[in-house]
Design a protein around this motif. Structure first.
Motif, PDB file in Angstrom:
ATOM      1  N   ALA A 160      -2.337  34.408 178.997  1.00 32.66           N
ATOM      2  CA  ALA A 160      -3.214  35.206 177.681  1.00 32.66           C
ATOM      3  C   ALA A 160      -3.766  36.337 178.562  1.00 32.66           C
ATOM      4  N   TRP A 161      -3.016  37.204 178.477  1.00 33.68           N
ATOM      5  CA  TRP A 161      -3.396  39.007 178.447  1.00 33.68           C
ATOM      6  C   TRP A 161      -3.918  39.633 176.858  1.00 33.68           C
ATOM      7  N   TYR A 162      -3.484  38.821 176.243  1.00 31.97           N
ATOM      8  CA  TYR A 162      -2.995  39.321 174.656  1.00 31.97           C
ATOM      9  C   TYR A 162      -4.678  38.918 174.897  1.00 31.97           C
ATOM     10  N   GLY A 163      -4.903  37.458 175.005  1.00 33.00           N
ATOM     11  CA  GLY A 163      -6.079  37.238 174.454  1.00 33.00           C
ATOM     12  C   GLY A 163      -7.289  37.537 175.045  1.00 33.00           C
ATOM     13  N   ARG A 164      -7.444  39.009 176.518  1.00 32.67           N
ATOM     14  CA  ARG A 164      -8.289  39.104 176.510  1.00 32.67           C
ATOM     15  C   ARG A 164      -8.756  40.420 176.841  1.00 32.67           C
ATOM     16  N   LEU A 165      -7.921  40.862 175.391  1.00 33.94           N
ATOM     17  CA  LEU A 165      -8.062  42.155 174.851  1.00 33.94           C
ATOM     18  C   LEU A 165      -9.080  42.112 174.062  1.00 33.94           C
ATOM     19  N   PRO A 166     -10.143  43.322 174.180  1.00 36.01           N
ATOM     20  CA  PRO A 166     -10.810  43.012 173.241  1.00 36.01           C
ATOM     21  C   PRO A 166     -10.885  42.765 171.415  1.00 36.01           C
TER      22      PRO A 166
END
Length: 186
Positions: A34-40
């Motif tokens: 979940a790299w993308y999910g951790r972005l603002p």
């Protein structure tokens, strides 16, 4: 090197178990990372809007899951910072030119901002807009045409667009593809 058969077999079994455990983690569901999910949220929206401008319908086909899958694996981990910075700069460029976030920009306005990246006019200390744009286009197209097990091409929409049909080779059914000329060698 003096090794007996029992040691060799137990070593090979241990390697097989270790290898299958590693392979099991690498081939896990792409949504598990979940790299993308951790972005603002504003950066997520900017990247999704950029992907959809490059190839309309790619986000609906799972492009963001595909990006997340590959940007969390070597050798592409380095691009996480690049995509994060790019999302920030997409929003900043849209704010400066059109007084709105990149995701809220119209199609023409978004194309203007992406054009700045494509021409290399957006740069940073460790960021090159032209390189980001190339990587964005490449990964977006890949997501649309890749095997769905990596998160993109959901419902095989990319394959249907290209009229490509997934095929598994099976020697038992080879005689259906070509006329039988005698016994098969296997």
């Amino acid at each position: 090197m003096d090794i007996n058969r029992r040691e060799l077999i137990s070593g090979l079994v241990a390697l097989g178990v270790a290898g299958s455990a590693c392979r099991g983690r690498a081939d896990a569901d792409p949504r598990a990372r979940a790299w993308y999910g951790r972005l603002p949220a504003d950066r997520q929206r900017a990247l999704a809007a950029a992907v959809d401008r490059v190839l309309p319908g790619a986000v609906a086909a799972g492009a963001m899951v595909y990006l997340d899958y590959w940007l969390t694996r070597p050798p592409f981990i380095f691009a996480q910072r690049e995509f994060d910075t790019a999302a920030l700069l997409l929003n900043r460029a849209a704010e400066q030119r059109f007084k709105k976030s990149f995701a809220d920009a119209s199609g023409v306005e978004a194309d203007v901002v992406l054009g700045l990246f494509e021409k290399g006019e957006i740069k940073g200390k460790h960021f090159d807009g032209r390189e980001f744009f190339k990587r964005l286009v490449t990964l977006t197209i890949e997501s649309y045409l890749a095997d769905p097990k990596y998160g993109g091409n959901q419902g095989q929409v990319g394959w249907e667009l290209a009229r490509w049909h997934h095929c598994w080779y099976s020697p038992r059914h080879v005689d259906q593809l070509a006329p039988r000329v005698g016994a098969l060698p296997y």
